[in-house]
Design a protein around this motif. Structure first.
Motif, PDB file in Angstrom:
ATOM      1  N   GLU A 165       0.810  -1.210   0.000  1.00  0.00           N
ATOM      2  CA  GLU A 165       0.000   0.000   0.000  1.00  0.00           C
ATOM      3  C   GLU A 165       0.850   1.269   0.000  1.00  0.00           C
ATOM      4  O   GLU A 165       0.397   2.323  -0.427  1.00  0.00           O
ATOM      5  N   SER A 166       2.092   1.176   0.468  1.00  0.00           N
ATOM      6  CA  SER A 166       2.936   2.364   0.538  1.00  0.00           C
ATOM      7  C   SER A 166       3.508   2.775  -0.812  1.00  0.00           C
ATOM      8  O   SER A 166       4.123   3.825  -0.929  1.00  0.00           O
ATOM      9  N   GLY A 167       3.330   1.975  -1.842  1.00  0.00           N
ATOM     10  CA  GLY A 167       3.809   2.329  -3.173  1.00  0.00           C
ATOM     11  C   GLY A 167       5.296   2.103  -3.324  1.00  0.00           C
ATOM     12  O   GLY A 167       5.859   1.168  -2.778  1.00  0.00           O
TER      13      GLY A 167
ATOM     14  N   LEU B 254      12.357   1.060   2.768  1.00  0.00           N
ATOM     15  CA  LEU B 254      11.847   2.033   3.714  1.00  0.00           C
ATOM     16  C   LEU B 254      11.204   3.172   2.954  1.00  0.00           C
ATOM     17  O   LEU B 254      11.559   3.465   1.819  1.00  0.00           O
ATOM     18  N   GLY B 255      10.208   3.782   3.580  1.00  0.00           N
ATOM     19  CA  GLY B 255       9.522   4.904   2.958  1.00  0.00           C
ATOM     20  C   GLY B 255       8.172   5.122   3.601  1.00  0.00           C
ATOM     21  O   GLY B 255       7.749   4.376   4.470  1.00  0.00           O
ATOM     22  N   GLY B 256       7.509   6.150   3.140  1.00  0.00           N
ATOM     23  CA  GLY B 256       6.204   6.514   3.663  1.00  0.00           C
ATOM     24  C   GLY B 256       5.109   6.277   2.645  1.00  0.00           C
ATOM     25  O   GLY B 256       5.232   5.437   1.762  1.00  0.00           O
TER      26      GLY B 256
ATOM     27  N   ASP C 279       9.174   7.022  -2.816  1.00  0.00           N
ATOM     28  CA  ASP C 279      10.489   7.248  -2.236  1.00  0.00           C
ATOM     29  C   ASP C 279      11.520   6.499  -3.066  1.00  0.00           C
ATOM     30  O   ASP C 279      11.264   5.382  -3.510  1.00  0.00           O
ATOM     31  N   SER C 280      12.697   7.103  -3.267  1.00  0.00           N
ATOM     32  CA  SER C 280      13.727   6.470  -4.079  1.00  0.00           C
ATOM     33  C   SER C 280      15.100   6.814  -3.538  1.00  0.00           C
ATOM     34  O   SER C 280      15.368   7.968  -3.202  1.00  0.00           O
ATOM     35  N   GLY C 281      15.988   5.822  -3.464  1.00  0.00           N
ATOM     36  CA  GLY C 281      17.372   6.048  -3.076  1.00  0.00           C
ATOM     37  C   GLY C 281      18.186   6.454  -4.289  1.00  0.00           C
ATOM     38  O   GLY C 281      18.060   5.848  -5.355  1.00  0.00           O
TER      39      GLY C 281
ATOM     40  N   GLY D 168       5.198  15.204   8.084  1.00  0.00           N
ATOM     41  CA  GLY D 168       4.432  14.485   9.091  1.00  0.00           C
ATOM     42  C   GLY D 168       3.987  13.099   8.669  1.00  0.00           C
ATOM     43  O   GLY D 168       3.421  12.363   9.467  1.00  0.00           O
ATOM     44  N   GLU D 169       4.224  12.713   7.439  1.00  0.00           N
ATOM     45  CA  GLU D 169       3.811  11.376   6.991  1.00  0.00           C
ATOM     46  C   GLU D 169       4.953  10.402   7.156  1.00  0.00           C
ATOM     47  O   GLU D 169       6.083  10.711   6.984  1.00  0.00           O
TER      48      GLU D 169
END
Length: 86
Positions: A33-35, A55-57, A61-63, A85-86
């Motif tokens: 669900e976090s994509g 890891l991510g919200g 998100d990408s390294g 805040g997420e």
């Protein structure tokens, strides 16, 4: 050598680890669900995976780059579309 899931995973940076082997970062679309999340992989000298994770919200998100720090940690730069805040 191939790493990742059957979904869209991309490696963007590789660094040699102090103890031998390699550190890899990029992005993974693990289907959760976090994509899209930051992908982190550690291998030994022959490319066998020692550790991996993401890891991510809630956003994408990408390294972009990965380094081994002088005290044995790992530093990653990248991008995120998460709001504060997420």
């Amino acid at each position: 050598k191939t790493f990742g899931t059957e979904n869209d995973d991309f490696g963007t940076s590789v660094a040699q680890a102090d103890a031998g082997g390699y550190l890899i970062t990029g992005s993974t679309d693990s289907g959760s669900e976090s994509g899209v999340d930051v992908l982190v992989i550690q291998t030994d000298e022959s490319g066998e995976v020692l550790a991996n994770g993401s890891l991510g919200g809630a956003g994408a998100d990408s390294g972009a780059a990965i380094i081994q720090t002088r005290i044995g940690g790992v530093g990653i730069t990248g991008s995120s579309t998460n709001r504060a805040g997420e």
